[in-house]
Structures are given as structure tokens and as C-alpha cells.
Design a protein around this motif. Structure first.
Motif, short mmCIF file in Angstrom:
data_model
loop_
_atom_site.label_atom_id
_atom_site.label_comp_id
_atom_site.label_asym_id
_atom_site.label_seq_id
_atom_site.Cartn_x
_atom_site.Cartn_y
_atom_site.Cartn_z
N ALA A 114 6.99 15.16 -59.99
CA ALA A 114 5.88 15.23 -59.04
C ALA A 114 6.34 15.76 -57.69
N VAL A 169 6.94 19.61 -57.86
CA VAL A 169 5.71 20.41 -57.81
C VAL A 169 5.06 20.31 -56.44
N LEU A 225 1.78 20.62 -62.41
CA LEU A 225 2.34 19.34 -62.87
C LEU A 225 1.41 18.72 -63.90
N THR A 248 1.12 15.23 -65.76
CA THR A 248 1.74 13.92 -65.58
C THR A 248 0.85 12.77 -66.02
#
Length: 281
Positions: free
Chosen positions: A32, A35, A46, A48
Motif C-alpha cells: 500500500a 502504491v 493496488l 488489496t
């Protein structure tokens, strides 16, 4: 698996390769952060689970990035579902019986967890704080190790993903207690939610999706295009089958919808972690 299939499908739409790069560590925070600090040129995104953009804000005193200001939502792809399951050694067959048994046998019920702020840890901790149980937390490196010990009887409970626990529930090796969320899991339709059992606690109602995000200053034209295409891909028969096949529920929404959902969900998730007594590290 979802990321690679999404990458293949997106590459066909935009006409250039989409490469998946796994940047693991710190519960997803490393990826995270990478990005969030990347150039907002539409070349870096990203994918996630919710922890790095939600739970991490309650678990860590400081993050190297701000999920709310350094990233922007593109689309929610899939909703992982969580089910709490017990070893047959634990006689409980529903949530009320589980809490009653744990209260009657303080320190006798152990639960496997794999990360601060994950539901595997938050749910048992919440039971302790809200209902007076004394559940022993046993930490693991990952979900699979915890489930192996649950199957072996070394621990008594795991609150984990439906995809990982469903086979063992189906063959009778484990007993499902309840799922987290407002509706039943399509992959475990016979298992009630905690809400159906009368529990209205945020911890037992709210869960976050797997989402696609971009650096915050990525132009809206790019975000909107990738968001539209991601939503179409997610809702395609092939992708839906793949997502459902791993125990998740397909989503596929547009950037504005994803952002609105995140804004509504974030304070609830943060409050649920605080309610469980988890303190920032």
C-alpha cells in the motif's frame, strides 16, 4: 488468483501488458505504501484486502502513508466472507452456546489468529470484552497453520475465510458457528449469520472487500476508465465463477460507489477494533 485473472483481462481491454507484482509484508502495508508513493500516471494500482486501508489505521500508531488522502478507490472486486468454526471437541453448535461454554470454562477455549487487527483476532477479543469470556489467543504466521492446528485439536476455534474453512466444515471435521456479515454467505447458505442469532455488534456485522486503488492524484479520466472495465470484468461469467470458486462474493462497482462504500465502512471498522480492546502499536 483474483489479481492475476484481473490483470489478464485488463491487458486485453487496454491493449498493453498488466504485470502483477507481489509486495508482501507488514500485513499488506508495504504494498500500500509503495502504491501510495508511486507516480499518479495510471501505470500503478493496488489490489488489496481491507486491512492496509482500514484496520491498519487503528492497529498502528503511525503509518508511512494515509489511506484516506494518498490513495483513491477504483473498484471493489470481491467480498471475502468470514466464518467462525470450532473443533468437534467444543460442544457449542451456535453463537450463544459458544459464548456460554466459553464463559463456563474460562481459559479453556483457544482461538487461532494471524495478525493484529484481523477478524481472526478481533472477534475472540471482542467476545472477551463484551461478553466476559476468557478466550486464549494463539498467534500463527498464517491462516493455514491455524486451521491445521484446529483440525488437530490443538486449538478450539478459528474465525477465518469461508474459502479456507468450507471444505473442513463440509466433511464434518469442523463445525460452523456463524458467519460475519448482514447476509448469509452464498458459499455456506446453511450457516446463519451472527446477526440472525441476535448479535448487532459492528464487529460481527461489517467486513471489507478486496479493492483496486490508485495513487490519489491519478487523473479521474484514468480512474473512471479502469473502474468501468474492472466492474465489467468482475461481473463477467468467467470472473464471477472464479471468485465464487474461492469462497468470495463478486462485487464490481464504479469509483464513486467504491469510495462512498469505503467512507461509510471505515468508521465502523475502526470502531469495531477499538471495541475489541485492540490498542495501537
Amino acid at each position: 488468483m483474483i489479481g492475476r485473472q484481473l490483470a489478464v483481462s485488463l491487458s486485453k481491454v487496454i491493449g498493453q501488458p498488466v504485470v502483477v507484482e507481489n509486495r508482501v509484508g507488514a500485513g499488506g502495508n508495504i504494498g500500500a505504501d509503495y502504491v501510495a508513493k508511486s507516480a499518479p500516471d495510471g501505470y500503478t494500482f493496488l489490489l488489496t484486502a481491507p486491512a492496509p486501508i482500514a484496520q491498519a489505521m487503528a492497529v498502528y500508531k503511525e503509518l508511512p502513508y494515509n489511506p484516506q488522502t494518498d490513495l483513491r478507490l477504483v473498484s471493489d472486486v470481491a467480498l471475502p466472507r468470514v466464518v467462525c468454526a470450532v473443533s468437534p471437541k467444543i460442544p457449542a453448535r451456535n453463537a450463544h452456546e459458544l459464548i456460554a461454554w466459553a464463559k463456563a470454562h474460562p481459559g479453556k477455549l483457544s482461538a487461532g489468529s494471524w495478525g493484529v487487527g484481523t477478524q481472526s483476532m478481533v472477534v475472540p477479543a471482542f467476545f472477551d470484552k463484551a461478553y466476559g469470556t476468557q478466550i486464549i489467543n494463539v498467534g500463527y504466521k498464517g491462516e493455514s497453520q491455524a486451521i491445521n492446528d484446529l483440525l488437530g485439536g490443538q486449538i478450539g476455534m478459528v474465525c477465518g475465510t469461508v474459502s479456507a474453512l468450507k471444505p473442513h466444515i463440509a466433511n464434518g471435521a469442523l463445525r460452523a458457528i456463524a458467519t460475519i456479515g448482514e447476509t448469509r454467505s452464498s458459499n455456506l447458505p446453511d450457516v446463519p449469520t451472527f446477526a440472525e442469532s441476535g448479535f448487532k455488534d459492528d464487529v460481527l456485522l461489517v467486513t471489507g472487500p478486496i479493492s483496486l486503488l490508485a495513487p490519489a492524484k491519478t487523473p479521474s479520466a484514468i480512474v473512471d476508465k479502469i473502474g468501468r472495465e474492472t466492474a465489467k470484468i468482475t461481473k463477467s461469467p468467467e470472473m464471477k465463477a472464479q471468485i465464487e470458486g474461492i469462497g468470495m462474493e463478486p462485487m464490481g462497482n464504479l469509483p464513486a460507489e467504491a469510495a462512498a462504500g469505503y467512507s461509510a465502512r471505515l468508521p465502523v471498522l475502526l470502531r469495531s477494533i477499538r471495541d475489541a480492546g485492540v490498542k495501537p502499536e
